[in-house]
Design a protein around this motif. Structure first.
Motif, PDB file in Angstrom:
ATOM      1  N   TYR A 104      62.369  16.692  51.090  1.00 35.50           N
ATOM      2  CA  TYR A 104      63.754  17.094  50.840  1.00 35.50           C
ATOM      3  C   TYR A 104      64.766  16.316  51.692  1.00 35.50           C
ATOM      4  CZ  TYR A 104      61.652  20.881  48.227  1.00 35.50           C
ATOM      5  OH  TYR A 104      60.928  21.608  47.313  1.00 35.50           O
ATOM      6  N   ARG A 105      64.288  15.335  52.439  1.00 36.44           N
ATOM      7  CA  ARG A 105      65.151  14.494  53.293  1.00 36.44           C
ATOM      8  C   ARG A 105      66.109  15.353  54.132  1.00 36.44           C
ATOM      9  NH1 ARG A 105      65.741  10.815  48.318  1.00 36.44           N
ATOM     10  NH2 ARG A 105      64.047   9.366  48.677  1.00 36.44           N
ATOM     11  N   LEU A 106      65.518  16.157  54.996  1.00 37.94           N
ATOM     12  CA  LEU A 106      66.293  17.122  55.765  1.00 37.94           C
ATOM     13  C   LEU A 106      66.581  16.694  57.202  1.00 37.94           C
ATOM     14  CD1 LEU A 106      64.411  20.356  54.637  1.00 37.94           C
ATOM     15  CD2 LEU A 106      66.569  19.464  53.759  1.00 37.94           C
ATOM     16  N   TYR A 107      65.978  15.614  57.659  1.00 33.37           N
ATOM     17  CA  TYR A 107      66.073  15.257  59.070  1.00 33.37           C
ATOM     18  C   TYR A 107      66.775  13.926  59.245  1.00 33.37           C
ATOM     19  CZ  TYR A 107      64.481  14.334  63.854  1.00 33.37           C
ATOM     20  OH  TYR A 107      64.420  14.070  65.190  1.00 33.37           O
ATOM     21  N   TRP A 108      67.670  13.861  60.232  1.00 32.89           N
ATOM     22  CA  TRP A 108      68.424  12.639  60.486  1.00 32.89           C
ATOM     23  C   TRP A 108      68.301  12.137  61.923  1.00 32.89           C
ATOM     24  CZ3 TRP A 108      72.031  13.571  64.247  1.00 32.89           C
ATOM     25  CH2 TRP A 108      72.431  14.891  64.418  1.00 32.89           C
ATOM     26  N   GLY A 109      67.461  12.726  62.735  1.00 32.61           N
ATOM     27  CA  GLY A 109      67.318  12.336  64.139  1.00 32.61           C
ATOM     28  C   GLY A 109      66.617  10.996  64.300  1.00 32.61           C
ATOM     29  N   ARG A 110      66.696  10.441  65.512  1.00 27.73           N
ATOM     30  CA  ARG A 110      66.078   9.142  65.803  1.00 27.73           C
ATOM     31  C   ARG A 110      64.563   9.237  65.857  1.00 27.73           C
ATOM     32  NH1 ARG A 110      70.156   7.818  70.540  1.00 27.73           N
ATOM     33  NH2 ARG A 110      71.935   7.274  69.280  1.00 27.73           N
ATOM     34  N   ALA A 111      64.065  10.157  66.684  1.00 23.29           N
ATOM     35  CA  ALA A 111      62.607  10.324  66.805  1.00 23.29           C
ATOM     36  C   ALA A 111      62.100  11.081  65.580  1.00 23.29           C
ATOM     37  CB  ALA A 111      62.283  11.095  68.074  1.00 23.29           C
ATOM     38  N   PRO A 112      60.832  10.888  65.204  1.00 26.14           N
ATOM     39  CA  PRO A 112      60.312  11.609  64.032  1.00 26.14           C
ATOM     40  C   PRO A 112      60.277  13.126  64.263  1.00 26.14           C
ATOM     41  CG  PRO A 112      58.557  10.425  65.169  1.00 26.14           C
ATOM     42  CD  PRO A 112      59.830  10.035  65.835  1.00 26.14           C
ATOM     43  N   PHE A 113      60.441  13.870  63.201  1.00 26.18           N
ATOM     44  CA  PHE A 113      60.389  15.325  63.284  1.00 26.18           C
ATOM     45  C   PHE A 113      58.924  15.740  63.425  1.00 26.18           C
ATOM     46  CE2 PHE A 113      60.044  19.639  61.816  1.00 26.18           C
ATOM     47  CZ  PHE A 113      61.189  20.243  62.309  1.00 26.18           C
ATOM     48  N   VAL A 114      58.586  16.309  64.576  1.00 21.71           N
ATOM     49  CA  VAL A 114      57.217  16.753  64.817  1.00 21.71           C
ATOM     50  C   VAL A 114      57.147  18.273  64.700  1.00 21.71           C
ATOM     51  CG1 VAL A 114      55.308  16.792  66.459  1.00 21.71           C
ATOM     52  CG2 VAL A 114      56.759  14.770  66.282  1.00 21.71           C
ATOM     53  N   HIS A 115      58.062  18.959  65.376  1.00 18.69           N
ATOM     54  CA  HIS A 115      58.127  20.415  65.318  1.00 18.69           C
ATOM     55  C   HIS A 115      59.544  20.852  65.683  1.00 18.69           C
ATOM     56  CE1 HIS A 115      57.954  20.526  69.713  1.00 18.69           C
ATOM     57  NE2 HIS A 115      56.946  19.668  69.626  1.00 18.69           N
ATOM     58  N   ALA A 116      59.823  22.126  65.542  1.00 18.73           N
ATOM     59  CA  ALA A 116      61.174  22.649  65.740  1.00 18.73           C
ATOM     60  C   ALA A 116      61.583  22.767  67.200  1.00 18.73           C
ATOM     61  CB  ALA A 116      61.311  24.011  65.070  1.00 18.73           C
ATOM     62  N   HIS A 117      60.658  22.649  68.118  1.00 15.91           N
ATOM     63  CA  HIS A 117      60.924  22.749  69.555  1.00 15.91           C
ATOM     64  C   HIS A 117      61.396  24.153  69.943  1.00 15.91           C
ATOM     65  CE1 HIS A 117      60.444  19.486  72.400  1.00 15.91           C
ATOM     66  NE2 HIS A 117      61.164  20.203  73.237  1.00 15.91           N
ATOM     67  N   ASN A 118      61.016  25.117  69.153  1.00 13.02           N
ATOM     68  CA  ASN A 118      61.318  26.519  69.427  1.00 13.02           C
ATOM     69  C   ASN A 118      60.237  27.320  68.713  1.00 13.02           C
ATOM     70  OD1 ASN A 118      62.396  29.212  68.556  1.00 13.02           O
ATOM     71  ND2 ASN A 118      64.128  28.570  69.831  1.00 13.02           N
ATOM     72  N   ILE A 119      59.504  28.141  69.431  1.00 12.19           N
ATOM     73  CA  ILE A 119      58.345  28.822  68.852  1.00 12.19           C
ATOM     74  C   ILE A 119      58.732  29.742  67.705  1.00 12.19           C
ATOM     75  CG2 ILE A 119      58.324  30.693  70.554  1.00 12.19           C
ATOM     76  CD1 ILE A 119      55.205  29.064  69.030  1.00 12.19           C
ATOM     77  N   TYR A 120      59.860  30.444  67.823  1.00 13.86           N
ATOM     78  CA  TYR A 120      60.269  31.384  66.769  1.00 13.86           C
ATOM     79  C   TYR A 120      60.669  30.637  65.498  1.00 13.86           C
ATOM     80  CZ  TYR A 120      60.243  34.435  70.782  1.00 13.86           C
ATOM     81  OH  TYR A 120      59.856  35.111  71.900  1.00 13.86           O
TER      82      TYR A 120
END
Length: 193
Positions: free
Chosen positions: A135-151
């Motif tokens: 769905y092309r939802l991410y625009w950050g520099r580093a790859p999206f690995v996880h949300a960085h928040n457990i919840y």
């Protein structure tokens, strides 16, 4: 760092509860290695979480020691290594790359939740990453690995039902642990619980 944050209070409890000198030394060694490892992680949220875990431990172990615990925490601040203190001070600094990198992660997580709030993206990192790419939802520099928040991550993985189950299980375990501590006969069992 998160695992250390959970296990270090247990090693401290083992130091307090061990009957033999060898047991105390072994527990102290494990605690010292864990503290050194935690200091080397640069995981500032885990350091703060560890301090909170210690506050809960002291509260459940000897509530009357809470004022002394807080005074010792304040007295320890000047002795923190500069690297730890500097990392803690940058928590709200948006110029800090670690803090700034969270914004696109959280925004992407919220986009996923908006698209699939009930079912989530699927279990596992690969399922979420595939959903993000599809769905092309991410625009950050580093790859999206996880949300960085457990919840957020649990919601992404398992949907709303998974999040409710996760939070409910945590609250149930906290309630059971508090009940056990209140109704434990021996001091050692209370301390370890």
């Amino acid at each position: 760092a998160e695992v250390l944050m959970l296990l270090l209070p247990l090693t401290i409890a083992l130091v307090l509860c061990s009957k033999s000198t060898l047991g105390k030394l072994a527990a102290f060694g494990a605690m010292a290695l864990g503290m050194i490892a935690l200091g080397m992680t640069y995981g500032r949220a885990s350091w703060i979480g560890f301090a909170c875990a210690m506050a809960v431990m002291v509260f459940l172990w000897r509530p009357r020691l809470m004022p002394l615990f807080f005074l010792l925490c304040l007295a320890a601040v000047p002795f923190l290594p500069a690297s730890i203190w500097n990392r803690i001070l940058t928590i709200t600094n948006m110029e800090d790359t670690s803090t700034a990198s969270r914004i696109p992660l959280y925004e992407t997580a919220l986009k996923i939740i908006k698209r699939s709030p009930v079912a989530g993206a699927g279990l596992g990192t690969a399922a979420v990453q595939s959903f993000v790419k599809r769905y092309r939802l991410y625009w950050g520099r580093a790859p999206f690995v996880h949300a960085h928040n457990i919840y957020l991550q649990v919601w992404l993985d398992a949907g709303l039902l998974g999040l409710v189950g996760f939070v409910s299980a945590m609250l149930w375990n906290i309630k059971r642990a508090a009940h056990t501590v209140r109704h434990c006969g021996s001091s050692e069992a209370r301390t370890l619980t």
